[in-house]
Write a protein that holds these residues in place. Sequence first.
Motif, PDB file in Angstrom:
ATOM      1  N   LEU A 121       0.828  -1.196   0.000  1.00  0.00           N
ATOM      2  CA  LEU A 121       0.000   0.000   0.000  1.00  0.00           C
ATOM      3  C   LEU A 121       0.867   1.252   0.000  1.00  0.00           C
ATOM      4  O   LEU A 121       1.857   1.334   0.721  1.00  0.00           O
ATOM      5  CB  LEU A 121      -0.921   0.003   1.218  1.00  0.00           C
ATOM      6  CG  LEU A 121      -1.969  -1.112   1.287  1.00  0.00           C
ATOM      7  CD1 LEU A 121      -2.834  -0.923   2.515  1.00  0.00           C
ATOM      8  CD2 LEU A 121      -2.820  -1.142   0.037  1.00  0.00           C
ATOM      9  N   ALA A 122       0.483   2.215  -0.822  1.00  0.00           N
ATOM     10  CA  ALA A 122       1.244   3.461  -0.922  1.00  0.00           C
ATOM     11  C   ALA A 122       0.267   4.611  -1.096  1.00  0.00           C
ATOM     12  O   ALA A 122      -0.789   4.461  -1.710  1.00  0.00           O
ATOM     13  CB  ALA A 122       2.220   3.406  -2.099  1.00  0.00           C
ATOM     14  N   ASN A 123       0.619   5.760  -0.551  1.00  0.00           N
ATOM     15  CA  ASN A 123      -0.264   6.914  -0.633  1.00  0.00           C
ATOM     16  C   ASN A 123      -0.287   7.485  -2.047  1.00  0.00           C
ATOM     17  O   ASN A 123       0.704   7.412  -2.773  1.00  0.00           O
ATOM     18  CB  ASN A 123       0.192   8.002   0.339  1.00  0.00           C
ATOM     19  CG  ASN A 123       0.016   7.591   1.790  1.00  0.00           C
ATOM     20  OD1 ASN A 123      -0.931   6.891   2.128  1.00  0.00           O
ATOM     21  ND2 ASN A 123       0.936   8.020   2.636  1.00  0.00           N
ATOM     22  N   PRO A 124      -1.420   8.064  -2.465  1.00  0.00           N
ATOM     23  CA  PRO A 124      -1.478   8.740  -3.760  1.00  0.00           C
ATOM     24  C   PRO A 124      -0.485   9.899  -3.823  1.00  0.00           C
ATOM     25  O   PRO A 124       0.042  10.349  -2.801  1.00  0.00           O
ATOM     26  CB  PRO A 124      -2.927   9.241  -3.822  1.00  0.00           C
ATOM     27  CG  PRO A 124      -3.684   8.343  -2.898  1.00  0.00           C
ATOM     28  CD  PRO A 124      -2.722   8.023  -1.786  1.00  0.00           C
ATOM     29  N   VAL A 125      -0.244  10.393  -5.043  1.00  0.00           N
ATOM     30  CA  VAL A 125       0.717  11.476  -5.248  1.00  0.00           C
ATOM     31  C   VAL A 125       0.059  12.812  -4.928  1.00  0.00           C
ATOM     32  O   VAL A 125      -0.921  13.209  -5.572  1.00  0.00           O
ATOM     33  CB  VAL A 125       1.225  11.486  -6.703  1.00  0.00           C
ATOM     34  CG1 VAL A 125       2.211  12.631  -6.908  1.00  0.00           C
ATOM     35  CG2 VAL A 125       1.879  10.157  -7.038  1.00  0.00           C
ATOM     36  N   ASN A 126       0.587  13.515  -3.924  1.00  0.00           N
ATOM     37  CA  ASN A 126       0.093  14.840  -3.559  1.00  0.00           C
ATOM     38  C   ASN A 126       1.133  15.895  -3.916  1.00  0.00           C
ATOM     39  O   ASN A 126       2.330  15.689  -3.701  1.00  0.00           O
ATOM     40  CB  ASN A 126      -0.217  14.913  -2.060  1.00  0.00           C
ATOM     41  CG  ASN A 126      -1.413  14.066  -1.682  1.00  0.00           C
ATOM     42  OD1 ASN A 126      -2.382  13.994  -2.422  1.00  0.00           O
ATOM     43  ND2 ASN A 126      -1.344  13.410  -0.540  1.00  0.00           N
ATOM     44  N   VAL A 127       0.675  17.011  -4.461  1.00  0.00           N
ATOM     45  CA  VAL A 127       1.573  18.104  -4.837  1.00  0.00           C
ATOM     46  C   VAL A 127       1.012  19.412  -4.297  1.00  0.00           C
ATOM     47  O   VAL A 127      -0.188  19.533  -4.030  1.00  0.00           O
ATOM     48  CB  VAL A 127       1.724  18.206  -6.374  1.00  0.00           C
ATOM     49  CG1 VAL A 127       2.370  16.954  -6.939  1.00  0.00           C
ATOM     50  CG2 VAL A 127       0.378  18.474  -7.046  1.00  0.00           C
ATOM     51  N   ASN A 128       1.893  20.391  -4.129  1.00  0.00           N
ATOM     52  CA  ASN A 128       1.441  21.736  -3.787  1.00  0.00           C
ATOM     53  C   ASN A 128       0.855  22.383  -5.037  1.00  0.00           C
ATOM     54  O   ASN A 128       1.497  22.407  -6.092  1.00  0.00           O
ATOM     55  CB  ASN A 128       2.607  22.582  -3.269  1.00  0.00           C
ATOM     56  CG  ASN A 128       2.890  22.316  -1.806  1.00  0.00           C
ATOM     57  OD1 ASN A 128       1.972  22.243  -0.996  1.00  0.00           O
ATOM     58  ND2 ASN A 128       4.155  22.159  -1.460  1.00  0.00           N
ATOM     59  N   CYS A 129      -0.357  22.882  -4.918  1.00  0.00           N
ATOM     60  CA  CYS A 129      -1.053  23.455  -6.072  1.00  0.00           C
ATOM     61  C   CYS A 129      -1.577  24.842  -5.714  1.00  0.00           C
ATOM     62  O   CYS A 129      -2.298  25.005  -4.728  1.00  0.00           O
ATOM     63  CB  CYS A 129      -2.204  22.544  -6.491  1.00  0.00           C
ATOM     64  SG  CYS A 129      -3.171  23.160  -7.887  1.00  0.00           S
ATOM     65  N   LEU A 130      -1.207  25.831  -6.510  1.00  0.00           N
ATOM     66  CA  LEU A 130      -1.706  27.193  -6.326  1.00  0.00           C
ATOM     67  C   LEU A 130      -3.004  27.341  -7.117  1.00  0.00           C
ATOM     68  O   LEU A 130      -3.035  27.109  -8.327  1.00  0.00           O
ATOM     69  CB  LEU A 130      -0.673  28.206  -6.812  1.00  0.00           C
ATOM     70  CG  LEU A 130      -1.098  29.684  -6.764  1.00  0.00           C
ATOM     71  CD1 LEU A 130      -1.363  30.128  -5.329  1.00  0.00           C
ATOM     72  CD2 LEU A 130      -0.042  30.568  -7.426  1.00  0.00           C
ATOM     73  N   ILE A 131      -4.079  27.710  -6.426  1.00  0.00           N
ATOM     74  CA  ILE A 131      -5.393  27.875  -7.050  1.00  0.00           C
ATOM     75  C   ILE A 131      -5.707  29.362  -7.123  1.00  0.00           C
ATOM     76  O   ILE A 131      -5.705  30.057  -6.107  1.00  0.00           O
ATOM     77  CB  ILE A 131      -6.482  27.138  -6.250  1.00  0.00           C
ATOM     78  CG1 ILE A 131      -6.121  25.652  -6.106  1.00  0.00           C
ATOM     79  CG2 ILE A 131      -7.843  27.294  -6.918  1.00  0.00           C
ATOM     80  CD1 ILE A 131      -7.069  24.880  -5.209  1.00  0.00           C
ATOM     81  N   GLN A 132      -5.981  29.855  -8.338  1.00  0.00           N
ATOM     82  CA  GLN A 132      -6.253  31.279  -8.538  1.00  0.00           C
ATOM     83  C   GLN A 132      -7.475  31.461  -9.426  1.00  0.00           C
ATOM     84  O   GLN A 132      -7.667  30.722 -10.395  1.00  0.00           O
ATOM     85  CB  GLN A 132      -5.060  31.973  -9.215  1.00  0.00           C
ATOM     86  CG  GLN A 132      -3.767  31.957  -8.424  1.00  0.00           C
ATOM     87  CD  GLN A 132      -2.595  32.415  -9.275  1.00  0.00           C
ATOM     88  OE1 GLN A 132      -2.063  31.640 -10.054  1.00  0.00           O
ATOM     89  NE2 GLN A 132      -2.219  33.684  -9.129  1.00  0.00           N
ATOM     90  N   SER A 133      -8.270  32.456  -9.099  1.00  0.00           N
ATOM     91  CA  SER A 133      -9.391  32.798  -9.975  1.00  0.00           C
ATOM     92  C   SER A 133      -8.901  33.546 -11.200  1.00  0.00           C
ATOM     93  O   SER A 133      -9.501  33.476 -12.273  1.00  0.00           O
ATOM     94  CB  SER A 133     -10.418  33.647  -9.218  1.00  0.00           C
ATOM     95  OG  SER A 133      -9.808  34.846  -8.739  1.00  0.00           O
TER      96      SER A 133
END
Length: 240
Positions: A121-133
């Motif tokens: 078992l391994a965790n999904p890939v998480n990344v830092n994501c900048l969300i902008q309107s």
Amino acid sequence: MLRARLGLMEVDFLVDTGANASILPYDCVTRCGLTHHLDQSLRARLLNTVAEYQPTIRGRLRAQLHCSNGVVLEPFWVVLDPGIPILGMDVFTGYNCALSINSTHPKMFIQRPLRQNAARLANPVNVNCLIQSDLQQAGQTEWATLDTGSSCCFVSHTVAQQTRLTIIPLSSQTSSRIHTITGTAQMVGYAFAYLTFLGKVIHVRLCVKEHQDEAIIGLDALLALRLNMNFCVEEEEEET
């Protein structure tokens, strides 16, 4: 999708980077004539927070899955619920996989495992994501999961409000449930936003959910970016 031989049959697997475990529906195991290889000593439940999919584990399949390049994968969780076969993060990291995600020539490369029974078992890939309107406006950085098992991108209602996205409510004629690759998800509306992650920027339509732990960057965005993903883990040094 990845086609592989299980028993005497060929099976198409969904390549799902949002799943921590690889699974097989029980009816697939039955069709392949491998029920005698099913270890039913373990029962549990899995959870897919995007599609609200909570399958019951029927056991562990102790049979080999043969891929085209001679690599053999084993074992797999077997779920009681109907569904589709899924290759998850346990295989990607355990077998040093590489994905080339594009709609024209998608490819998946599977290497030899680091060690016997490497898949775990391994965790999904998480990344830092900048969300902008808007690219000219300040945004908010959130953890986002790169999920090839989700057909679209998701964000929580709270994050959409915090980043000042314009939430477009669903019309009375529009269903509040959206079909993803692995199931359905309840949404309250949608919004358009710019996502910046891994040095890439993309303008996407986000499905807004009332409750969502982290943002989901789905297959539509990953295909548009033609993203290449490499999964590897360092071997642990043996004590001497």
